[in-house]
Motif scaffolding. Structure first.
Motif, PDB file in Angstrom:
ATOM      1  N   TYR A 142       3.849   1.535  -1.217  1.00 23.88           N
ATOM      2  CA  TYR A 142       4.423   1.625  -2.564  1.00 23.88           C
ATOM      3  C   TYR A 142       3.392   2.209  -3.541  1.00 23.88           C
ATOM      4  O   TYR A 142       3.714   3.109  -4.325  1.00 23.88           O
ATOM      5  N   LYS A 143       2.155   1.712  -3.485  1.00 21.15           N
ATOM      6  CA  LYS A 143       1.114   2.176  -4.391  1.00 21.15           C
ATOM      7  C   LYS A 143       0.797   3.649  -4.168  1.00 21.15           C
ATOM      8  O   LYS A 143       0.362   4.343  -5.082  1.00 21.15           O
ATOM      9  N   GLN A 144       0.998   4.126  -2.923  1.00 18.87           N
ATOM     10  CA  GLN A 144       0.724   5.527  -2.597  1.00 18.87           C
ATOM     11  C   GLN A 144       1.915   6.427  -2.895  1.00 18.87           C
ATOM     12  O   GLN A 144       1.926   7.598  -2.510  1.00 18.87           O
ATOM     13  N   ASN A 145       2.928   5.862  -3.559  1.00 15.11           N
ATOM     14  CA  ASN A 145       4.123   6.641  -3.960  1.00 15.11           C
ATOM     15  C   ASN A 145       4.824   7.291  -2.771  1.00 15.11           C
ATOM     16  O   ASN A 145       5.256   8.440  -2.839  1.00 15.11           O
ATOM     17  N   ARG A 159      -9.363   2.973  -5.107  1.00 18.35           N
ATOM     18  CA  ARG A 159      -8.101   3.650  -5.398  1.00 18.35           C
ATOM     19  C   ARG A 159      -7.641   3.391  -6.833  1.00 18.35           C
ATOM     20  O   ARG A 159      -6.781   4.093  -7.343  1.00 18.35           O
ATOM     21  N   GLU A 160      -8.192   2.346  -7.463  1.00 20.74           N
ATOM     22  CA  GLU A 160      -7.744   1.977  -8.799  1.00 20.74           C
ATOM     23  C   GLU A 160      -8.792   2.366  -9.838  1.00 20.74           C
ATOM     24  O   GLU A 160      -9.987   2.394  -9.567  1.00 20.74           O
ATOM     25  N   SER A 175      -4.183  -7.207 -10.687  1.00 19.89           N
ATOM     26  CA  SER A 175      -3.120  -6.220 -10.867  1.00 19.89           C
ATOM     27  C   SER A 175      -2.026  -6.749 -11.783  1.00 19.89           C
ATOM     28  O   SER A 175      -1.513  -6.029 -12.653  1.00 19.89           O
ATOM     29  N   GLU A 193      10.016  -2.750  -9.254  1.00 21.62           N
ATOM     30  CA  GLU A 193       9.627  -1.844 -10.346  1.00 21.62           C
ATOM     31  C   GLU A 193      10.847  -1.396 -11.143  1.00 21.62           C
ATOM     32  O   GLU A 193      10.815  -1.382 -12.379  1.00 21.62           O
ATOM     33  N   GLU A 196      -0.843  -5.259 -15.491  1.00 17.67           N
ATOM     34  CA  GLU A 196       0.546  -4.989 -15.859  1.00 17.67           C
ATOM     35  C   GLU A 196       0.903  -5.704 -17.154  1.00 17.67           C
ATOM     36  O   GLU A 196       1.597  -5.147 -18.027  1.00 17.67           O
ATOM     37  N   ASN A 208       3.922  -7.438  -7.736  1.00 13.95           N
ATOM     38  CA  ASN A 208       2.969  -8.269  -7.003  1.00 13.95           C
ATOM     39  C   ASN A 208       3.566  -9.613  -6.584  1.00 13.95           C
ATOM     40  O   ASN A 208       3.084 -10.231  -5.643  1.00 13.95           O
ATOM     41  N   GLN A 212       0.831  -1.209   0.000  1.00 11.34           N
ATOM     42  CA  GLN A 212       0.000   0.000   0.000  1.00 11.34           C
ATOM     43  C   GLN A 212       0.865   1.259   0.000  1.00 11.34           C
ATOM     44  O   GLN A 212       0.571   2.229  -0.710  1.00 11.34           O
TER      45      GLN A 212
END
Length: 548
Positions: A35-38, A279-280, A233, A95, A237, A102, A33
């Motif tokens: 990571y996904k929120q930068n 969020r997506e 997810s 990344e 990708e 994932n 989470q």
């Protein structure tokens, strides 16, 4: 530029195994989470085996990861041992290496899956002859089949997996089952077949019961499980990677009917999928945007194609009636008007869509990337001006939006006033990027005025945050520190007195740097006299060696 250091396959497999052993599932989920929120910043790979980064949590935590020995890694946070900040940095490692994020987030399941696959190897080797014959027969039919027939064949090939739990392992096995019917297809047809295979599996993951009924996607009350979400997810990708490959329609025009059939299928799913406050970006809305941006628009020389799609959207919406999602329809129409260069009509539909719930910010900004790639800076500036104020979600990271503004201003300096006007109109949502840009552009007074108007105090910042202002415009910090010190004194407790003294010591350094020691002495005398009855404050002033 930082040199590209790559992790080989053996090192990657070892890292997954080590992560599965060293981290628990909850920590990996929380790291994913972050990571996904930068939240991972200042990411650097010192070598292929050592990584350093800063992760934003309650504070900014410095993280050092030793990939050969995770037990020797370190994070400044209070947790002793593996933490979510370390996990987030590891996701960034994946990344940077163009590996599956994932797989790390789901490391324990990946390892368990490999064990299960080893146990099932013997049964897998014993696939029935009838199933092999079926795959061989379908492989012969695929080259001449329509997209609808492809989907029927895919349903037959994946039927033995119907009762399988929907997780990443299911997705891999389903794609493998479809690949058994390997057909000899020309390049464009092969890409379209692969895309339809991924879309088929995507639908089976997000549809309750895994039923393949066109236009009957997940209901509003249906929520994906954690491992299903991981599988979705990973598929997204894979779809992005697939669509980054050029679709050679110029040399293979006979692939157009299949492309249009694929578009019609994605259009239907996009117009009927549910839109919760997620969020997506909704799954098929994302696929619809990518399909136009990556494959259709680059091959469309005639604007009639966009007009046809507008008509098709309205016809489809009319046939669906109450089942159509109005936000999805407005967004799709906006994209067509964008391609027709009718920006006013596109903006009108974006504005209408932004007023509805369930809209992901990426859907408002989807046209920015094509404009930047094409170098249409004036038009990009206009889109940034229009779409920025439509953003109303605090869940969205605005750094990419700010990055587009930076690209525009670098090439069109005259657009800078429009950037400031837009960002200030977006406050308080744009507060973070607005502050950063004020500092980047040396607008020290504007930055300080914003902090004072926002009620910020010096304790809200690290010393390093204030260093640029202290270096270039130290006089602006004087009222900031003075006001904060007086507020701390008014709280009248020992803790606030200590905070006030800490600020006064920083003030003393500022006055000295500005060669105004006499003015500092006058202020301190007046301050001490004004608060002479506050004995605890006087004690703290003496401890801080500000008064004798």
């Amino acid at each position: 530029m930082q040199p590209k250091t790559m992790i080989n396959d053996a090192e990657w497999d070892k890292l997954i195994s080590d992560v599965a052993y060293y981290f628990d599932d909850l920590t990996l989920k929380r790291g994913f989470q972050y990571y996904k929120q930068n939240r991972v910043r200042s990411f650097r790979m010192i070598s292929s085996r050592r990584v350093m980064a800063v992760v934003e949590g309650r504070e900014d935590y410095a993280v050092s990861m030793e990939l050969d020995s995770l037990t020797d890694s370190h994070c400044d946070c209070p947790v002793q041992g593996p933490c979510k900040h370390m996990a987030a940095v590891l996701m960034s490692v994946a990344e940077s290496q163009e590996r599956s994020v994932n797989m790390l987030a789901n490391a324990k399941a990946v390892i368990d899956r490999k064990k299960a696959e080893a146990l099932e190897a013997s049964s897998a080797a014993g696939v029935s002859g009838s199933r092999r014959e079926q795959a061989k027969k379908l492989a012969g039919l695929i080259p001449g089949a329509t997209v609808a027939e492809w989907r029927d064949y895919m349903a037959l090939l994946t039927a033995p997996l119907a009762q399988t739990v929907r997780n990443p392992q299911y997705a891999e096995r389903a794609l493998s089952a479809i690949a058994q019917a390997k057909a000899d297809l020309p390049p464009a047809a092969e890409l379209l077949f692969q895309l339809n295979a991924h879309l088929f599996i995507l639908e089976s993951l997000i549809t309750p019961g895994g039923l393949h009924n066109a236009g009957a996607l997940s209901s509003p009350g249906y929520a994906l499980g954690y491992y299903t979400a991981i599988a979705v997810s990973e598929l997204q990708e894979a779809i992005i990677r697939l669509m980054k490959r050029s679709l050679p329609l110029a040399s293979e025009p006979e692939a157009w009917p299949r492309l249009k059939d694929t578009l019609a299928y994605v259009q239907l799913e996009m117009l009927t999928e549910s839109r919760d406050r997620l969020r997506e970006q909704p799954y098929f809305s994302f696929c619809y945007d990518q399909l136009w941006q990556r494959w259709i628009a680059p091959n469309a020389s005639d604007p009639a194609l966009y007009l046809e799609e507008l008509e098709a959207l309205r016809d489809r919406a009319g046939g669906l009636g109450a089942a159509v999602n109005r936000s999805a329809l407005l967004l799709a129409e906006s994209r067509m008007y964008f391609y027709l260069s009718d920006d006013k009509a596109a903006w009108e539909r974006l504005a209408a869509a932004s007023e509805r719930p369930g809209l992901h910010p990426d859907e408002l900004l989807g046209c920015l990337e094509p404009l930047a790639e094409a170098g249409h800076w004036s038009r990009l500036a206009a889109w940034l001006e229009t779409t920025g104020p439509l953003l109303n979600s605090r869940l969205y990271n605005l750094h990419s939006y700010a990055g587009y503004w930076e690209e525009v201003v670098r090439r069109l300096p005259e657009a800078e006033p429009r950037m400031w006007s837009t960002l200030s109109a977006m406050l308080p949502l744009s507060g973070g990027i607005y502050e950063d840009k004020l500092l980047d552009h040396g607008k020290w007074r504007d930055w300080m005025d914003y902090q004072l108007s926002s009620g910020k105090v010096p304790s809200d910042f690290r010393v390093s945050d204030l260093q640029p202002v202290e270096k270039h415009a130290p006089e602006l910090l004087l009222p900031f520190y003075h006001q904060a010190a007086e507020r701390f004194v008014l709280e009248k407790n020992r803790h606030s007195y200590k905070a006030a003294v800490k600020l006064l010591k920083r003030l003393a350094k500022l006055y000295k740097k500005m060669k105004r020691e006499e003015r500092w002495g006058e202020f301190l005398d007046a301050f001490t006299t004004r608060h002479s009855r506050l004995r605890a404050l006087q004690e703290e002033l003496r401890k801080g060696k500000l008064i004798p």
